[in-house]
Write a protein that holds these residues in place. Structure first.
Motif, PDB file in Angstrom:
ATOM      1  N   SER A 240       0.835  -1.205   0.000  1.00  0.00           N
ATOM      2  CA  SER A 240       0.000   0.000   0.000  1.00  0.00           C
ATOM      3  C   SER A 240       0.865   1.247   0.000  1.00  0.00           C
ATOM      4  O   SER A 240       1.884   1.305   0.671  1.00  0.00           O
ATOM      5  N   PRO A 241       0.467   2.253  -0.784  1.00  0.00           N
ATOM      6  CA  PRO A 241       1.257   3.471  -0.858  1.00  0.00           C
ATOM      7  C   PRO A 241       1.217   4.255   0.472  1.00  0.00           C
ATOM      8  O   PRO A 241       0.317   4.038   1.284  1.00  0.00           O
ATOM      9  N   LEU A 242       2.198   5.158   0.599  1.00  0.00           N
ATOM     10  CA  LEU A 242       2.276   5.954   1.829  1.00  0.00           C
ATOM     11  C   LEU A 242       1.204   7.024   1.858  1.00  0.00           C
ATOM     12  O   LEU A 242       0.911   7.656   0.852  1.00  0.00           O
ATOM     13  N   GLU A 243       0.638   7.220   3.043  1.00  0.00           N
ATOM     14  CA  GLU A 243      -0.258   8.362   3.210  1.00  0.00           C
ATOM     15  C   GLU A 243       0.452   9.353   4.125  1.00  0.00           C
ATOM     16  O   GLU A 243       0.819   9.020   5.247  1.00  0.00           O
ATOM     17  N   MET A 244       0.600  10.513   3.598  1.00  0.00           N
ATOM     18  CA  MET A 244       1.391  11.514   4.342  1.00  0.00           C
ATOM     19  C   MET A 244       0.874  11.774   5.747  1.00  0.00           C
ATOM     20  O   MET A 244       1.625  11.798   6.709  1.00  0.00           O
ATOM     21  N   GLU A 245      -0.452  11.975   5.845  1.00  0.00           N
ATOM     22  CA  GLU A 245      -1.014  12.302   7.167  1.00  0.00           C
ATOM     23  C   GLU A 245      -0.750  11.192   8.163  1.00  0.00           C
ATOM     24  O   GLU A 245      -0.446  11.426   9.320  1.00  0.00           O
ATOM     25  N   LYS A 246      -0.889   9.956   7.642  1.00  0.00           N
ATOM     26  CA  LYS A 246      -0.693   8.830   8.555  1.00  0.00           C
ATOM     27  C   LYS A 246       0.753   8.746   9.047  1.00  0.00           C
ATOM     28  O   LYS A 246       1.015   8.460  10.211  1.00  0.00           O
ATOM     29  N   VAL A 247       1.663   9.034   8.151  1.00  0.00           N
ATOM     30  CA  VAL A 247       3.086   9.012   8.541  1.00  0.00           C
ATOM     31  C   VAL A 247       3.353  10.042   9.620  1.00  0.00           C
ATOM     32  O   VAL A 247       3.936   9.761  10.668  1.00  0.00           O
ATOM     33  N   VAL A 248       2.893  11.273   9.356  1.00  0.00           N
ATOM     34  CA  VAL A 248       3.111  12.350  10.330  1.00  0.00           C
ATOM     35  C   VAL A 248       2.502  11.982  11.664  1.00  0.00           C
ATOM     36  O   VAL A 248       3.126  12.103  12.725  1.00  0.00           O
ATOM     37  N   GLU A 249       1.266  11.489  11.589  1.00  0.00           N
ATOM     38  CA  GLU A 249       0.546  11.149  12.811  1.00  0.00           C
ATOM     39  C   GLU A 249       1.269  10.068  13.621  1.00  0.00           C
ATOM     40  O   GLU A 249       1.449  10.193  14.835  1.00  0.00           O
ATOM     41  N   SER A 250       1.741   9.060  12.931  1.00  0.00           N
ATOM     42  CA  SER A 250       2.357   7.962  13.666  1.00  0.00           C
ATOM     43  C   SER A 250       3.731   8.338  14.236  1.00  0.00           C
ATOM     44  O   SER A 250       4.091   7.916  15.331  1.00  0.00           O
ATOM     45  N   LEU A 251       4.481   9.162  13.476  1.00  0.00           N
ATOM     46  CA  LEU A 251       5.798   9.542  13.996  1.00  0.00           C
ATOM     47  C   LEU A 251       5.692  10.554  15.141  1.00  0.00           C
ATOM     48  O   LEU A 251       6.607  10.732  15.921  1.00  0.00           O
ATOM     49  N   GLN A 252       4.536  11.186  15.211  1.00  0.00           N
ATOM     50  CA  GLN A 252       4.323  12.184  16.254  1.00  0.00           C
ATOM     51  C   GLN A 252       4.030  11.540  17.607  1.00  0.00           C
ATOM     52  O   GLN A 252       4.128  12.196  18.637  1.00  0.00           O
ATOM     53  N   LYS A 253       3.680  10.261  17.571  1.00  0.00           N
ATOM     54  CA  LYS A 253       3.201   9.604  18.789  1.00  0.00           C
ATOM     55  C   LYS A 253       4.172   9.611  19.982  1.00  0.00           C
ATOM     56  O   LYS A 253       3.759   9.876  21.105  1.00  0.00           O
ATOM     57  N   PRO A 254       5.456   9.319  19.783  1.00  0.00           N
ATOM     58  CA  PRO A 254       6.336   9.258  20.961  1.00  0.00           C
ATOM     59  C   PRO A 254       6.394  10.596  21.705  1.00  0.00           C
ATOM     60  O   PRO A 254       6.306  11.652  21.063  1.00  0.00           O
ATOM     61  N   ASP A 255       6.558  10.544  23.028  1.00  0.00           N
ATOM     62  CA  ASP A 255       6.587  11.764  23.846  1.00  0.00           C
ATOM     63  C   ASP A 255       7.806  12.633  23.534  1.00  0.00           C
ATOM     64  O   ASP A 255       7.785  13.845  23.705  1.00  0.00           O
ATOM     65  N   SER A 256       8.871  11.978  23.111  1.00  0.00           N
ATOM     66  CA  SER A 256      10.109  12.731  22.890  1.00  0.00           C
ATOM     67  C   SER A 256      10.061  13.557  21.605  1.00  0.00           C
ATOM     68  O   SER A 256      10.906  14.423  21.400  1.00  0.00           O
TER      69      SER A 256
END
Lengths: 323, 235
Positions: A240-256
């Motif tokens: 499946s191709p990358l979805e930009m929003e999903k990438v941003v959202e998932s990388l944003q998850k960690p507290d650091s």
């Protein structure tokens, strides 16, 4: 409070209708080398001129060793060695004559004079030009003569306005070395707009922009206080191709992680900049987050923010003033 | 006091290290010499009358030329910042520069002593008016150097400073030349303000405190305004 060699309180300076300083506060303890940074016209020179007593503040005050400069001009000036911008010197005098004149005005006792002269000639490297006219000297030598003039009375405080401007790289290196040596026992303020100079010589950086103090920190603090940037290149693990929003959202998850921004799409994946807190290494968290979101990490590189970036961000954000 | 003398010494050596002082003093000697020779040799009278009557006007021109660089040059080159951030008072700066300027003009006047001395060798010279005349010239010179320094604090351009001082000096010199055209009461005032009127009193050999007071107040007011202008540069 007693240990502050220089203190500046709510300094405001108007030149006619333009306000050059809009309330500057800082204090410098004994034995610190402070770098004044800022775009041209930010108020560095004005602040220095007020501390040395050449200009009077419109409001607020400057104190040198606890004494207000305006009320005690002679005492405070006696403790300061000052090199104005471009080292204005009496061009019609010989170097030796000029230093004699300064020693006379500074009333250096005759007993110490010879030793001070010898030291200045050695430290500033002006032995060969003592009997030359100042008007015939190169920019580098003028700067050195200016430094000798500023230090001849062995002041506790040195204020140098762009001491390395107009010098060649060898001379700059020498002056920097000299400044670092002086900084061991003296309190020093130097202004510059050369950023590596600050990194090379100063304990502390004060950034002034548009008449306001926008940063006051150690060099290390300024470079990391903003956090670290991690450049990441991600690609999909499955079909499946990358979805930009999903990438941003998932990388944003960690507290650091503080923020995530997409830099651009590349042939083999998506380039993303992750800004993290400086204190922690967020790479591990990013790795975990990428796995959890079913992303492949192709590249990851951590960079500390350069002083230059910090400087540009701090001095350009509100005025939009481009250097 | 010693800082004042240090500054005066620096300024004097600056004068004599450049052609400026030689040119100005030389031109002064040339013109005053012509005034002397034209009476003594052309008119054939052993008198210094025309020398003393016109030298105040020469000073009105030459004193500003000597004084013009004293502060202007430091403003232009930025050295004033160097000087006034050392532990020295503005009063000491101005006083030192005044002494230097006066020394240069006085050295020119000193050389003109050759004229009375040469007359004394060939004829009888009444020394009273000569001594009075020289005292008067010295007082004129002091007041005019004061005015020159004051103008020099007003501009970083020496020529501007020169022209301003020259105009002030000329007006002061002209005051007693125009009394004829104004009412008597105003004439008295103008006379009192005139630099030449007081000179003539002293040159007669009569030392009156009113004349001394005039020159000293003129000098003190100009130097005070010069210090004030220097101080305002800090604001």
């Amino acid at each position: 409070m007693d240990s502050a060699m220089i203190e500046v309180r709510e300094l405001v300076k108007d030149y006619g209708r333009t306000r050059a300083l809009r309330g500057i506060d800082f204090s410098v303890p004994r034995g610190q080398i402070v770098g004044f940074l800022g775009p041209n016209g930010a108020g560095k020179t004005t602040t220095m001129k007020i501390i040395t007593g050449y200009l009077e503040a419109t409001s607020g005050q400057a104190l040198v060793r606890g004494l207000p400069v305006e009320e005690h001009p002679l005492e405070t000036r006696a403790h300061i060695g000052y090199l104005p911008e471009n080292a204005p010197l009496y061009e019609d005098m010989m170097v030796q004559e000029f230093l004699d004149f300064v020693a006379d005005i500074r009333q250096i006792p005759a007993a110490q004079r010879r030793q001070r002269f010898r030291l200045m000639t050695e430290v500033c490297g002006i032995g060969d030009v003592l009997s030359k006219n100042i008007g015939e000297l190169s920019k580098g030598f003028r700067q050195r003569v200016g430094l000798a003039h500023a230090m001849i009375h062995d002041p506790e405080i040195l204020i140098l306005d762009e001491p390395t401007s107009g010098l060649d790289p060898n001379q700059i290196a020498e002056i920097r070395k000299l400044i670092r040596e002086l900084g061991r026992e003296k309190t020093l303020i130097l202004s510059t707009h050369i950023l590596p100079e600050v990194q090379a010589t100063c304990d502390r950086v004060i950034i002034i922009s548009d008449g306001k103090l926008v940063a006051d920190d150690t060099v290390q603090g300024l470079m990391t206080g903003d956090g670290a940037r991690i450049q990441v290149l991600v690609a999909p693990r499955g079909e499946s191709p990358l979805e930009m929003e999903k990438v941003v959202e998932s990388l944003q998850k960690p507290d650091s992680v503080r923020s995530v921004s997409v830099v651009g799409e590349k042939e083999d994946g998506l380039a993303v900049d992750v800004l993290s807190d400086a204190a922690v290494d967020a790479r591990r968290d990013i790795f975990e987050a990428a796995i959890a979101a079913d992303l492949a990490l192709l590249e990851m590189q951590r960079q500390s923010v350069s002083l230059e970036e910090t400087f540009r961000r701090l001095t350009m954000e509100d005025g939009g003033e481009h250097v | 006091m010693s800082k004042t003398l240090t500054i005066a010494r620096r300024e004097i050596s600056a004068y004599f290290n450049s052609p400026m002082a030689y040119i100005v003093v030389g031109a002064f000697l040339l013109i005053s010499g012509y005034l002397y020779f034209s009476t003594v040799f052309l008119a054939g009278t052993a008198s210094l009358r025309s020398f003393f009557s016109l030298t105040p006007l020469l000073l009105v021109i030459f004193a500003p030329a000597v004084a013009m660089r004293l502060v202007s040059e430091e403003l232009r080159s930025g050295t004033l910042e160097l000087l006034t951030t050392m532990p020295v008072r503005d009063e000491e700066v101005i006083a030192g520069k005044f002494l230097a300027g006066l020394s240069v003009v006085a050295s020119g006047l000193l050389m003109t002593l050759a004229y009375p001395l040469s007359i004394a060798t060939v004829g009888d010279l009444d020394w009273g008016p000569v001594i009075g005349g020289y005292l008067g010239l010295l007082l004129c010179a002091a007041a005019l150097i004061g005015i020159g320094i004051m103008a020099s604090t007003w501009s970083r351009n020496q020529i501007t400073a020169f022209i301003l001082a020259l105009m002030i000096g000329l007006v002061l010199w002209l005051f007693d030349k125009v009394t004829f055209f104004v009412p008597a009461s105003l004439g008295r005032v103008l006379e009192y303000l005139s630099i030449d009127f007081h000179f003539r009193n002293i040159a007669r050999g009569v030392i009156d405190t009113r004349d001394l007071l005039y020159y000293f107040s003129l000098l003190l007011i100009s130097l005070f305004l010069a210090v004030l202008a220097l101080r305002r540069r800090h604001a």
